[in-house]
Scaffold this active site. Structure first.
Site, short mmCIF file in Angstrom:
data_model
loop_
_atom_site.label_atom_id
_atom_site.label_comp_id
_atom_site.label_asym_id
_atom_site.label_seq_id
_atom_site.Cartn_x
_atom_site.Cartn_y
_atom_site.Cartn_z
N HIS A 1 19.28 -11.04 56.02
CA HIS A 1 18.82 -9.77 56.59
C HIS A 1 17.43 -9.98 57.16
CE1 HIS A 1 17.53 -5.68 57.03
NE2 HIS A 1 16.67 -5.76 56.03
N GLU B 1 26.36 -16.94 76.83
CA GLU B 1 26.87 -17.54 75.58
C GLU B 1 27.29 -16.51 74.53
OE1 GLU B 1 26.39 -21.31 74.75
OE2 GLU B 1 26.74 -21.08 76.89
N GLU C 1 17.68 -5.50 48.33
CA GLU C 1 18.97 -5.39 49.04
C GLU C 1 20.06 -6.21 48.33
OE1 GLU C 1 19.05 -3.13 51.02
OE2 GLU C 1 17.15 -2.95 52.07
N HIS D 1 16.14 -0.39 61.79
CA HIS D 1 15.72 -1.18 60.62
C HIS D 1 15.84 -2.69 60.89
CE1 HIS D 1 15.63 -1.71 55.99
NE2 HIS D 1 15.49 -2.88 56.57
N HIS E 1 14.37 -8.36 60.43
CA HIS E 1 13.92 -7.26 61.28
C HIS E 1 13.52 -7.78 62.67
CE1 HIS E 1 12.33 -5.25 57.27
NE2 HIS E 1 13.65 -5.32 57.31
P1 13P Z 1 12.83 -6.85 49.71
O1 13P Z 1 11.36 -7.24 49.70
O2 13P Z 1 13.21 -6.08 48.47
O3 13P Z 1 13.72 -8.03 49.96
O4 13P Z 1 13.05 -5.81 50.90
C1 13P Z 1 12.78 -6.14 52.22
C2 13P Z 1 13.63 -5.44 53.18
O5 13P Z 1 13.77 -5.89 54.31
C3 13P Z 1 14.33 -4.19 52.78
O6 13P Z 1 15.30 -3.84 53.71
ZN ZN Z 2 14.89 -4.68 55.73
#
Ligand code: 13P
Ligand code: ZN
Length: 276
Positions: free
Chosen positions: A145, A175, A122, A216, A147
């Site tokens: 980033h 909050e 990313e 995602h 999940h």
């Molecule tokens: P990477 O292992 O390349 O960082 O990818 C993980 C991910 O969350 C892709 O969206």
């Molecule tokens: Zn991801």
């Protein structure tokens, strides 16, 4: 030279990755972080004249984004395919310090990725988002980033309209409107690891520090690791409360007048178009 493993920026980065893993936000190699470093922060720990190797810009495949706005800037970044659970134990294989080449054409490796690794797939989204956020806030430093389970779950059962999504999160915990008054931006499902999702994320990041990737995960941005982590943590908790209650009759809620009074009391301008 001082030992890099003792550098405060590396320690806090590793601790943050560890916390993200512990909270279940980053299964396997899920998620990635990049943090802008000042040359003055790193010069005691590594020789910035010594480039270990040059790494072409890539997402999952070759990338062609324009990084010239970041020329000469140094980032600490997680490696593609690397497991968050291993970062703290072995930063030199799982992380890298890269400098964007002066002509903006590639990343120069200054430290890390010892086993031949390279920055997250990313990287295009991270770099384009750094450019967008630096234009909005000169003190911006971090793109994160991950999940988080409940935010992800929420994107399966809630409208993906950014205003509607923001309104629901604000209602889920007092909050929220204070922590992210600009709300969240939501992107529809897109192919990850591409220039396209990078450009779309950066565009959304101009308006908000949180960008949800439907089905995602989420992007958070901020001045520090703590601020960025705290943003995602707050949104994820709100999403958890939503997921715990969405199937039950709603007896009570925080109404728009109450949300407005919070924004006024704490002196934060709420995102336009969300409240009555
Ligand atoms: P990477 O292992 O390349 O960082 O990818 C993980 C991910 O969350 C892709 O969206
Ligand atoms: Zn991801």
């Amino acid at each position: 030279m001082k030992k890099i493993n003792e550098a405060p920026f590396l320690k806090s980065f590793c601790d943050t990755a560890d916390n993200m893993y512990r909270l279940g936000w980053d299964e396997r190699n899920g998620g990635n972080i990049s943090m802008l470093l000042d040359e003055s922060e790193v010069k005691d720990y590594l020789d910035t004249e010594r480039v270990i190797r040059r790494i072409p810009f890539m997402g999952v495949k070759a990338a062609s984004f324009d990084a010239s706005a970041l020329a000469g800037k140094i980032f600490l970044v997680t490696g593609t395919g690397k497991y968050f659970k291993n970062v703290k134990e072995d930063p030199e294989n799982n992380l890298g310090i890269v400098r964007i080449a002066l002509d903006g054409s590639c990343a120069e490796l200054l430290w890390g990725f010892k086993d031949g690794g390279r920055p997250t797939s990313e990287f295009p989204a991270h770099m384009m988002t750094h450019i967008a956020r630096l234009a909005a806030d000169k003190d911006h430093r971090v793109v994160m980033h991950s999940h988080p389970t409940n935010l992800l779950a929420m994107t399966y059962v809630h409208s993906l309209d950014s205003d509607a999504f923001t309104h629901t999160l604000w209602q889920m915990s007092t909050e929220c409107i204070v922590v992210f008054p600009e709300g969240v931006e939501v992107l529809p499902w897109m192919l990850c690891g591409t220039d396209e999702i990078g450009a779309a994320t950066a565009e959304k990041a101009r308006a908000a520090r949180l960008v949800v990737w439907a089905m995602h995960g989420i992007y958070g941005t901020g001045k520090t690791l703590d601020e960025t982590f705290g943003l995602i943590e707050t949104a994820e908790k709100a999403a958890q409360i939503y997921m715990l209650t969405a199937h039950l009759p709603r007896v009570n809620t925080i109404n728009d007048a109450e949300l407005r009074s919070l924004a006024e009391f704490f002196g934060v301008p709420p995102r336009k178009g969300v409240l009555d």
